[in-house]
Write an enzyme that holds these catalytic residues in place. Structure first.
Site, PDB file in Angstrom:
ATOM      1  N   ASN A   1      17.771  40.184  -2.952  1.00  0.00           N
ATOM      2  CA  ASN A   1      16.837  40.435  -4.038  1.00  0.00           C
ATOM      3  C   ASN A   1      15.707  39.410  -4.015  1.00  0.00           C
ATOM      4  O   ASN A   1      15.943  38.199  -4.048  1.00  0.00           O
ATOM      5  CB  ASN A   1      17.578  40.343  -5.378  1.00  0.00           C
ATOM      6  CG  ASN A   1      16.657  40.511  -6.574  1.00  0.00           C
ATOM      7  OD1 ASN A   1      16.295  41.625  -6.927  1.00  0.00           O
ATOM      8  ND2 ASN A   1      16.267  39.410  -7.205  1.00  0.00           N
ATOM      9  N   GLU A   2      14.485  39.900  -3.920  1.00  0.00           N
ATOM     10  CA  GLU A   2      13.273  39.111  -4.144  1.00  0.00           C
ATOM     11  C   GLU A   2      13.214  37.798  -3.348  1.00  0.00           C
ATOM     12  O   GLU A   2      13.022  36.722  -3.910  1.00  0.00           O
ATOM     13  CB  GLU A   2      13.109  38.798  -5.636  1.00  0.00           C
ATOM     14  CG  GLU A   2      12.865  40.020  -6.491  1.00  0.00           C
ATOM     15  CD  GLU A   2      12.459  39.677  -7.919  1.00  0.00           C
ATOM     16  OE1 GLU A   2      12.333  38.480  -8.246  1.00  0.00           O
ATOM     17  OE2 GLU A   2      12.253  40.611  -8.717  1.00  0.00           O
TER      18      GLU A   2
ATOM     19  N   TRP B   1      15.382  47.231 -16.110  1.00  0.00           N
ATOM     20  CA  TRP B   1      15.811  45.836 -16.258  1.00  0.00           C
ATOM     21  C   TRP B   1      15.637  45.462 -17.722  1.00  0.00           C
ATOM     22  O   TRP B   1      14.521  45.350 -18.185  1.00  0.00           O
ATOM     23  CB  TRP B   1      14.977  44.891 -15.369  1.00  0.00           C
ATOM     24  CG  TRP B   1      15.562  43.518 -15.373  1.00  0.00           C
ATOM     25  CD1 TRP B   1      15.266  42.485 -16.212  1.00  0.00           C
ATOM     26  CD2 TRP B   1      16.599  43.046 -14.501  1.00  0.00           C
ATOM     27  NE1 TRP B   1      16.043  41.397 -15.924  1.00  0.00           N
ATOM     28  CE2 TRP B   1      16.870  41.715 -14.883  1.00  0.00           C
ATOM     29  CE3 TRP B   1      17.332  43.619 -13.460  1.00  0.00           C
ATOM     30  CZ2 TRP B   1      17.845  40.941 -14.245  1.00  0.00           C
ATOM     31  CZ3 TRP B   1      18.285  42.854 -12.829  1.00  0.00           C
ATOM     32  CH2 TRP B   1      18.524  41.529 -13.214  1.00  0.00           C
TER      33      TRP B   1
END
Length: 697
Positions: free
Chosen positions: A434-435, A570
Site C-alpha cells: 500500500n502506497e 475509506w
C-alpha cells in the site's frame, strides 16, 4: 501484469497424487457425515500475569511475577495511550507469564502453542526453554510445545515487543501499532501423526478449485502430513465433501504410503462435486465442508482430522466491464476496515467482529478490504458465511528497508497470509502493499518478488496493490489488478474530480484492471454546517455534512464508470492513529462512516444504505445538529421510498416528493424554540417514518 501462471509449490518430503475414483453419493444413497475429533484444543486465554516493561530472567520458571498485573488475553498495553493523540504511546517490550498443568491424558501426544496474533516480535519459552521467535504482528503462529510436561506445573513465558524494527513491516503507517497478545492463545493436542502444523501455521489442508461450473466442480485437496513419531507409519488420507446439511457429496481415500519418522508427505486428491450449488456472494453464500482424516493404515485409526470451508466459485475481472462472480457481473460495494475499537485497541472478541459485519450488512456492503494487514480468522469466516468478496493484504505500507532481513520477513508475512487463509472462498485478491513512497529499484524489485510469491503460492487468485502516486509510476506494474487510493475533495482538488482522474487512467492504460481502493473524508458527529466549504484536513474542523457531500458526489461518479472492478470506502469505522491531531478528537482518523465506539452511524452511512440496499427507510440528515441559530434551513433526507412527505411541527410542508437519486429535500423555516420534523416514506403500500427535533435559539 499478465504473467504466466505456474503451479502451486508446497514444500514436503514426498508428493503423492491420488487419481483413484471419487465416489459421489447418489441421492438414493445420500448419507450424512459427522467428522471424528481426535484433535483437542485448549483455551489458554486466562490466568496470565503481565508487566509492561522489559525485565531480565522473566523466562525462568522460578521468576517472581507476584507483583505483575493479572490479565486475560486478548490484551494490549496501548488501549488508552494508543488513541489519545500526541504520537507518544508506549512502543517497547511487555512480558506475559502463566502456569499450566496439562492432564495426564496428554502423555504421548504432540502439543502446539498457537498464537492467533501478537504485535510485533514475540519470543516464547516453556519452563525456561526457548521455543522460538515470531516476527510480524498480524499472522497466526505456532511452536512445538511438547516440552509441556503432562501432570505437573509448567510455566509459559512470552515476551512481546512493538518497538520499531527495521526488518519488520510495517515501518510506519497511519494507524496505531497496538502492542501485546491481542488475539487468542490456545494449545493444540494431536497424535504424533497429524497434518503439518508448522507450515506457516496453515491448516495443513489446501483446497484448490481447478474448474467450477454449473455441471460440476473439481477441487484438488492437498493434505500435508507429518510423522512426529519415532518410527515409520503407514498413512492414508480420507477426504469427505459434505454439503450444508452434512450430506456426503464426495468421498475418496488415498492408497496407503509409508512416512518415515521425522518426515512429511503431501497427498493430492482430486474430488468432483456434481451440480454444485455455487458460492454466489451475498446473494447465496453457500458453503460445503471439506473433511479430511489422517489414517494410520495399519490400524485404521483416525489420528487427526481437519474440516475446512469450501465455497465453490470462479472470479474473473475485465478491464472494461469489471468483476464477474460465476459468470455474473457483480458491482463491488466495498469498504476498508481496521481491527480496533474504542478503549480496547486490537484486543477484540468474536462478538466485536460479528457486530462490525452486522453494521456492514445493514449498509449493503458486499466487499471488504482488510487494510492494511491480516485480520483475525473470525473476520474471514464471517466473510465466507455472509458472502463478502475480500481483498486481504500484508502490512507493506509507505516504505521498505533495503535489507535481506526485511525482504525475508515481508515474504514470510505474505506466505503466512496466503497459507493460513487459502481455503476462504471470500478471499479473491492478495494485496502485496500500500502506497509505497519511493519508485526506486529496491522497491520495485521487492514488489515484483512478492507478486511472484502470490503467483507461486496461489495461481488461481489475483495479486493486487494499492497505489496513490503517478499513474505512470513503476509501482503500478507488478500485480495482475490494481487499486488507486484517491482523496479528491479532501487532500487535494474537488470531490467532482475523481471521475476525470479515473477516465484519464483508463484511457491511458485501457488494459489495466483498476479499482478505487480508498476514498473518503473526515466527519465529526459534533460539528455541523449547512453548505460547508471544503475543510483543511489537518484542522479541527471536520463537519459531518461535508463528509456526506463528498460521498454523494463520489458515488455518482463511480456509478457511471463500469470499468471499475471494485470500490472501497475509506473507512467503515473511525480508528486510532495516535499521531493525528485533527477533527474533534486527536489521535483518531475520523473518516469512518461509523464512530469508533460503533454507537453512531454518520449521515454518509445512510447515503450508502440508500444506494446499496432495498431496505425501506427514510433518514433525516444533520439530525445531530440540534441547536440552531438560523431559522431558514433545508431538510435533506436519504431513503428508498417511492415518495416522501414532510411535516414541520405537525403541519405538512409541500406535497409528496419523489426522487431518482435517493435524496429528498425541502426548504423550511424553523420557529423559535422546539421544532419537530417528521418525514414519512411510502413504498409498495407501506409507510415508514423518521423524525428529528431541532431547537432554534
Amino acid at each position: 501484469m499478465g504473467r504466466i501462471r505456474i503451479a502451486v509449490v508446497f514444500v514436503a518430503c514426498i508428493v503423492l497424487t491420488v487419481t483413484g475414483s471419487v465416489v459421489g453419493m447418489p441421492s438414493a444413497q445420500a448419507a450424512t457425515f459427522t467428522p471424528p475429533a481426535p484433535r483437542q484444543r485448549v483455551d489458554l486465554n486466562t490466568g496470565w500475569r503481565f508487566l509492561r516493561a522489559d525485565v531480565s530472567g522473566a523466562q525462568n520458571p522460578g521468576f517472581d511475577d507476584s507483583a505483575w498485573s493479572p490479565v486475560t488475553v486478548p490484551h494490549t498495553w496501548n488501549a488508552r495511550d494508543g488513541e489519545d493523540g500526541g504520537d507518544n504511546y508506549y512502543r517497547g517490550a511487555g512480558w506475559y507469564r502463566r502456569h499450566y498443568t496439562p492432564p495426564a491424558t496428554f502423555a504421548g501426544k504432540r502439543l502446539w502453542l498457537q498464537f492467533a496474533g501478537a504485535d510485533t516480535v514475540t519470543d516464547v519459552w516453556v519452563n525456561g526453554t526457548h521455543l522460538g521467535q515470531h516476527k510480524g504482528g498480524y499472522a497466526r503462529f505456532r511452536f512445538d510445545a511438547t516440552a509441556l510436561a503432562p501432570g505437573r506445573d509448567n510455566v509459559i513465558a512470552v515476551r512481546v515487543s512493538n518497538a520499531p524494527d527495521p526488518d519488520v513491516a510495517p515501518l510506519s503507517a497511519d494507524f496505531t501499532f497496538f502492542g501485546g497478545i491481542y488475539r487468542n492463545v490456545s494449545l493444540l493436542v494431536t497424535d504424533p501423526l497429524s497434518v503439518r502444523l508448522l507450515d506457516n501455521a496453515g491448516p495443513g489442508v489446501y483446497l484448490r478449485q481447478r474448474a467450477v461450473g454449473a455441471a460440476s466442480a473439481t477441487v484438488d485437496v492437498t493434505t500435508k502430513i507429518w510423522n512426529n513419531g519415532a518410527g515409520a507409519r503407514s498413512v492414508a488420507i480420507r477426504t469427505v465433501i459434505t454439503d450444508a446439511t452434512d450430506t456426503v457429496v464426495a468421498d475418496t481415500t488415498s492408497t496407503p504410503a509409508s512416512v518415515g519418522a521425522g518426515t512429511g508427505s503431501q497427498i493430492v486428491q482430486p474430488v468432483t462435486v456434481a451440480n454444485p450449488r455455487r458460492w454466489q456472494g451475498r446473494t447465496d453464500p453457500y458453503l460445503y465442508k471439506a473433511n479430511v482424516e489422517v489414517l494410520d493404515a495399519a490400524t485404521g485409526t483416525v489420528t487427526d482430522a481437519v474440516t475446512e470451508p469450501l465455497g465453490l466459485r470462479s472470479v474473473t475481472v475485465d478491464p472494461n466491464t469489471g468483476l464477474f462472480l460465476n459468470g455474473q457481473h457483480l458491482s463491488l460495494h466495498g469498504v476498508n476496515r481496521h481491527q480496533d475499537y474504542l478503549d480496547r485497541g486490537w484486543a477484540l472478541a468474536d462478538a466485536d467482529h460479528t457486530r462490525d459485519f452486522d453494521l456492514m450488512d445493514e449498509m449493503g456492503v458486499n466487499a471488504l478490504r482488510t487494510a492494511h494487514y491480516q485480520q483475525d480468522q473470525k473476520v474471514y469466516n464471517l466473510a465466507d458465511e455472509r458472502g463478502y468478496l475480500v481483498w486481504a493484504e500484508i502490512p507493506l505500507v509507505n516504505s521498505i528497508t533495503d535489507s535481506a532481513g526485511f525482504r525475508a520477513n515481508i515474504a514470510q508475512q505474505l506466505r503466512e497470509l496466503i497459507r493460513q487463509n487459502y481455503n476462504h472462498p471470500s478471499i479473491v485478491f492478495w494485496g502485496i502493499g500500500n502506497e509505497q513512497r519511493t519508485d526506486d529499484t529496491a522497491t520495485n524489485s521487492l514488489l515484483d518478488t512478492l507478486a511472484g510469491i502470490v503467483n507461486t503460492e496461489d495461481p488461481d487468485r489475483l495479486s493486487t496493490y494499492a497505489h496513490n502516486g503517478s499513474i505512470t509510476s513503476g509501482l503500478n506494474n507488478h500485480t495482475e489488478v490494481i487499486g488507486y487510493n484517491r482523496y479528491h475533495g479532501w487532500y487535494y482538488g474537488s470531490y467532482n474530480d475523481v471521475g476525470g482522474f479515473l477516465d484519464t487512467l483508463h484511457g491511458t492504460f485501457p488494459n489495466r484492471r483498476i479499482a478505487l481502493s480508498e476514498y473518503g473524508a473526515g466527519g465529526s458527529v459534533v460539528q455541523h454546517e449547512e453548505n460547508p466549504a471544503k475543510p483543511t484536513p489537518d484542522s479541527d474542523r471536520h463537519p459531518e455534512e461535508y463528509q456526506a457531500l463528498l460521498h454523494e458526489a463520489t458515488w455518482r461518479q463511480i456509478q457511471a464508470r463500469p470499468y471499475l472492478w471494485g470500490t472501497f470506502v475509506w473507512n467503515m469505522f473511525d480508528f486510532a492513529s495516535d499521531g493525528r491531531s485533527e477533527g474533534d478528537t486527536h489521535g483518531r482518523n475520523d473518516k469512518g462512516l461509523v464512530t469508533y465506539d460503533r454507537a453512531i452511524r454518520k449521515d454518509a452511512f445512510y447515503w450508502y444504505k440508500a444506494n446499496w440496499t432495498t431496505t425501506p427507510f427514510v433518514y433525516v440528515t444533520s439530525r445531530r445538529w440540534t441547536d440552531r441559530t438560523v431559522a431558514t434551513t433545508t431538510v435533506k433526507v436519504y431513503g428508498t421510498a417511492d415518495s416522501v412527505r414532510l411535516t414541520l411541527n405537525g403541519v405538512p410542508v409541500g406535497s409528496a416528493q419523489t426522487s431518482t437519486n435517493h435524496i429528498y429535500s425541502r426548504p423550511v423555516t424553523l420557529s423559535p424554540g422546539t421544532n419537530t420534523v417528521v418525514v414519512t416514506g411510502a413504498r409498495g403500500g407501506t409507510t415508514f417514518t423518521d423524525s428529528v427535533t431541532w431547537v432554534l435559539h
